[in-house]
Write a protein that holds these residues in place. Sequence first.
Motif, PDB file in Angstrom:
ATOM      1  N   ARG A  18     -11.036   9.265  49.048  1.00 48.88           N
ATOM      2  CA  ARG A  18      -9.696   8.538  48.349  1.00 48.88           C
ATOM      3  C   ARG A  18     -10.549   7.589  47.302  1.00 48.88           C
ATOM      4  O   ARG A  18      -9.896   7.734  45.990  1.00 48.88           O
ATOM      5  CB  ARG A  18      -9.305   7.475  49.262  1.00 48.88           C
ATOM      6  CG  ARG A  18      -8.040   6.604  48.731  1.00 48.88           C
ATOM      7  CD  ARG A  18      -7.405   5.838  49.776  1.00 48.88           C
ATOM      8  NE  ARG A  18      -6.840   6.506  50.904  1.00 48.88           N
ATOM      9  CZ  ARG A  18      -6.885   6.069  52.191  1.00 48.88           C
ATOM     10  NH1 ARG A  18      -7.177   4.664  52.221  1.00 48.88           N
ATOM     11  NH2 ARG A  18      -6.431   6.633  53.235  1.00 48.88           N
ATOM     12  N   ARG A  19     -11.811   7.264  47.410  1.00 53.73           N
ATOM     13  CA  ARG A  19     -12.362   6.577  46.111  1.00 53.73           C
ATOM     14  C   ARG A  19     -12.606   7.443  45.115  1.00 53.73           C
ATOM     15  O   ARG A  19     -12.486   7.237  44.128  1.00 53.73           O
ATOM     16  CB  ARG A  19     -13.877   6.192  47.039  1.00 53.73           C
ATOM     17  CG  ARG A  19     -14.383   4.832  45.836  1.00 53.73           C
ATOM     18  CD  ARG A  19     -15.545   4.270  46.350  1.00 53.73           C
ATOM     19  NE  ARG A  19     -15.627   4.074  47.771  1.00 53.73           N
ATOM     20  CZ  ARG A  19     -16.873   4.381  48.559  1.00 53.73           C
ATOM     21  NH1 ARG A  19     -17.779   4.759  48.105  1.00 53.73           N
ATOM     22  NH2 ARG A  19     -16.653   3.648  49.865  1.00 53.73           N
ATOM     23  N   GLU A  65      -9.558   8.079  43.342  1.00 50.86           N
ATOM     24  CA  GLU A  65      -8.950   7.242  42.518  1.00 50.86           C
ATOM     25  C   GLU A  65      -9.948   6.932  41.131  1.00 50.86           C
ATOM     26  O   GLU A  65      -9.352   6.659  40.058  1.00 50.86           O
ATOM     27  CB  GLU A  65      -9.401   5.641  43.176  1.00 50.86           C
ATOM     28  CG  GLU A  65      -8.236   5.350  44.383  1.00 50.86           C
ATOM     29  CD  GLU A  65      -8.502   4.160  45.374  1.00 50.86           C
ATOM     30  OE1 GLU A  65      -7.798   3.933  46.154  1.00 50.86           O
ATOM     31  OE2 GLU A  65      -9.712   3.574  45.034  1.00 50.86           O
ATOM     32  N   GLU A  66     -11.425   7.240  41.340  1.00 47.73           N
ATOM     33  CA  GLU A  66     -11.969   7.523  40.126  1.00 47.73           C
ATOM     34  C   GLU A  66     -11.608   8.373  39.119  1.00 47.73           C
ATOM     35  O   GLU A  66     -11.707   8.415  38.132  1.00 47.73           O
ATOM     36  CB  GLU A  66     -13.539   7.663  40.507  1.00 47.73           C
ATOM     37  CG  GLU A  66     -14.159   6.414  41.101  1.00 47.73           C
ATOM     38  CD  GLU A  66     -15.591   6.821  41.690  1.00 47.73           C
ATOM     39  OE1 GLU A  66     -16.141   8.078  41.502  1.00 47.73           O
ATOM     40  OE2 GLU A  66     -16.274   5.975  42.414  1.00 47.73           O
ATOM     41  N   LYS A  90      -8.612   7.152  37.564  1.00 44.31           N
ATOM     42  CA  LYS A  90      -8.920   6.037  36.480  1.00 44.31           C
ATOM     43  C   LYS A  90      -9.508   6.993  35.137  1.00 44.31           C
ATOM     44  O   LYS A  90      -9.377   6.541  33.823  1.00 44.31           O
ATOM     45  CB  LYS A  90      -9.920   5.165  36.966  1.00 44.31           C
ATOM     46  CG  LYS A  90      -9.606   4.005  37.545  1.00 44.31           C
ATOM     47  CD  LYS A  90     -10.900   3.023  38.109  1.00 44.31           C
ATOM     48  CE  LYS A  90     -10.368   2.179  39.223  1.00 44.31           C
ATOM     49  NZ  LYS A  90     -11.318   1.614  39.932  1.00 44.31           N
TER      50      LYS A  90
END
Lengths: 244, 621
Positions: B613-614, B617-618, B621
């Motif tokens: 997930r991280r 998200e990165e 972004k």
Amino acid sequence: MFLRDVLTCWGKEFRLYFQSRIVYLLLFVYAAMAAVFTLYASDFYNNTAVNLYQFFRFQPGIAAMIVPALTMRLWADEYRHNTLEVLLAQPISYAAIATGKFLAAWSIAGIMLVSSAGFWLIVGVMVPLDNGWIAANYLFTFLMAGSLCAVSAAVSAFCYNVLAAFLSSLAVCIVLAAARFSSWAEKFMPDNLLIMQLSKAFDFGQQYNDLISGQARFAAVAYFVLVIGAALWVNIIAVEYKRS
Amino acid sequence: MSLRLGKNIKLVYMGVGIAVLTAALIFCLNLVVGGYWDVTADDRFGLDKDTVKWLEDNKYGVNIRFYVSKDLAQKDVALAGYADYVRRLLAEYQRRSNGQIKVSAVEVVPFTSSQTEAERAGVKEFAAPDNKKYVYLGLSFTDENGRTLAIPQLAPERRDELESDITRLLSVLTANRRPRLGILSPYFRAAEQKNPLRYAENLPFVDQLETLGYDVVSLSKTSPFVPEGIDAVLVFYPLNLEEEALYALDQYLMWGGKVMVMMDVLAEERFKEKEMFIGYNSGLQRLLKNAGVLYREDVLAGDNSNSRELMLSGHFIKYPFWLIVTNDGIAEHPVMKGTKKLFLNHSGFFEYTPQQNLRTTVLFSTGENSGALPAVKAINLTYDGLLKDYLLTDKRYPLALLIEGKFKSLFDRPIVSSAQILAEMPPFLSLPLKEGTLLLVGDSDMAAAALWDAKAGQKHDAFAAATLSDNMRFIESALDYLTQSGYATVARKPDEKPRLNMSDVFYRLAAGVYQPQKKAIADELAEIRQQITEAKERLAALALPSAKQIKNLEELQRTEADKENELRRIAYLTEERYQNYLSWFAVAVIGGLPLLWVLLVWGIYRIYERRVRRRAEEYVK
């Protein structure tokens, strides 16, 4: 290329297992069932075998009940979510898809099997065990579970819903694992040498017992490998059949 | 599911083709591929190199019939497992025998012809160790002439000896003749009773020797010669041997005979015999001296390091005279083949000086930390007596010797004057004709079943003996060497790890908790019982005991009863704790471990999910 496709398919299916959460329930049920059978269905406390025979002897039966639950959604979910056409339209061979799905189910079966390693460890601390033999038995049990996964996946590939896939593969797996063809042949046709040989050759339980007895016959290893190969092939044909 | 055959007939054909092809492959592989992978730590399915060599050299056909009760698995699972092991081992015999050995299995069903066949072949019904249900599990061996030998029952306790037993019987069955062994002993009185094939005393090792392929005959103590056709003489516990017997042995050696002597300073197994207490005299000292050997008939050899435990005057000690001879004291010699552990009780020892024309070999001896004790002091020995009289000498004491070569005669002329006997016996020799062999052992107790059979005292067949030590193997091997029997001797499988059940472990754990308490009460109880015995003796000596004395005795008896109750309470608590341990273990294994595993897998997946997930998200972004 083929391997990369298999790995991609495997990764997707493997992750799906954990997203559905059912895998946790199956992991628990398998480990608890294996422990109950080992402790209470055999004289484990008074007759602890150096090869943990009391644990391994029930594995085909337990696997026959758990594996259909692992494979039931491999193909049925694709129908339910109407994703089969999309999947088959990808630039990836049917063989890679079938193999990837099978490997995902087999990996979960492996994780289940590893869940009993704690039991091995605890018993091993308390009584002397033949650890090499036990490790080999784990390997053979994994192979046996793989053959049931492959057969079960092939059966479920013919079905359109999860329940049908589960029930039909459960029936096939139980017949395969529990039916002792060699015992029947010995009972009804003990004089027919060909029938005796045939029944021994195709007796799933007998082949598994041959493997875990400590004298692992190469023919028994080949039996399970061939069953996996044949079931995968049937699986591919089933997919092709549906596609057509 | 619907199959539209018309449209997809090719796929259906393919499916059927795969199934048939796989089935054919599996069938062929099962017929053709006989190889296997032995995954056990002790190579339990492989055959010893001596067995393989024997099988390769064997030129005679043998049929092995394996008799197993029908539905054995339902009667006794452990025994069924053992039967499976035997079946696999027999298959290996057949595979390695170049077609000379044929194995067939017979399922024995009570009250049918199969039961009659099993009984006729010599296989006997026995109670299964676990549940005492009667089962058949045995082997019969039949040669080309129809001669049959049998292992009446296959006892799982003898698993390590199984290959050795099978190979031995095969070699006995195919041998041209059975070696003849003459036994000379005060315990073999049969010759005087004019029945040379029967012996008076019940000595299980003799039964064992007969089963292992020897014809055993009893020799007379008063006969001045060893009869013709005897391949070796076993002098068992010689006691005040007559001059005639000495002459017979002397001349037998001169003619190249083979003699094994089992002497004993303190024959524990013969405690009932009064001779033991008044000192031992074998009557063989002159013969031994002639070979440069001295057997100290009044001193015992002890070993502080290698000995068994015993309770002596309330002290639990390693009793130096109950010797264990291990690899450290065993010589490398064909006689000692396969011998790893010997038990001897109150053994004497030998001193020797090398003689011309004779080769002397020490077969086994005590360890380095050894000593000696006068035999007379060993009777009614106390702990303090042991400390006072036992002399540590830091030298090894030879317990068995093998002397080979040309012996000198003790006699310068025949001691017999009767013309009739002279005509029967071989001519007198003052110089040796051939090389003789004399094998001397310092202890006769080692032949007692209690020292080699863990099931001694129970009535069972020789092949059901459970190995406690290699004593019997040593005797068998020594006699094989002396008689040149040619029988195949196979080393038994390496010691299996000690059999320990989960049940034993939990019980020991539970008992361990109460051990100090139990020991303290047991000590107190022993003391009280001692006081009661003394009080009773005092009362018995008095014509009119006082009321106080009687009250005192009653008080002691009440205390004894209380202590006994306390011991019973501890036994109950131990049992309760043991049951608790079993329950906790079951809960941990059935509930705890699976739950832990699920949590672990869930945790790993959560970490993985968060990482993905991280990353996503990165990426966004």
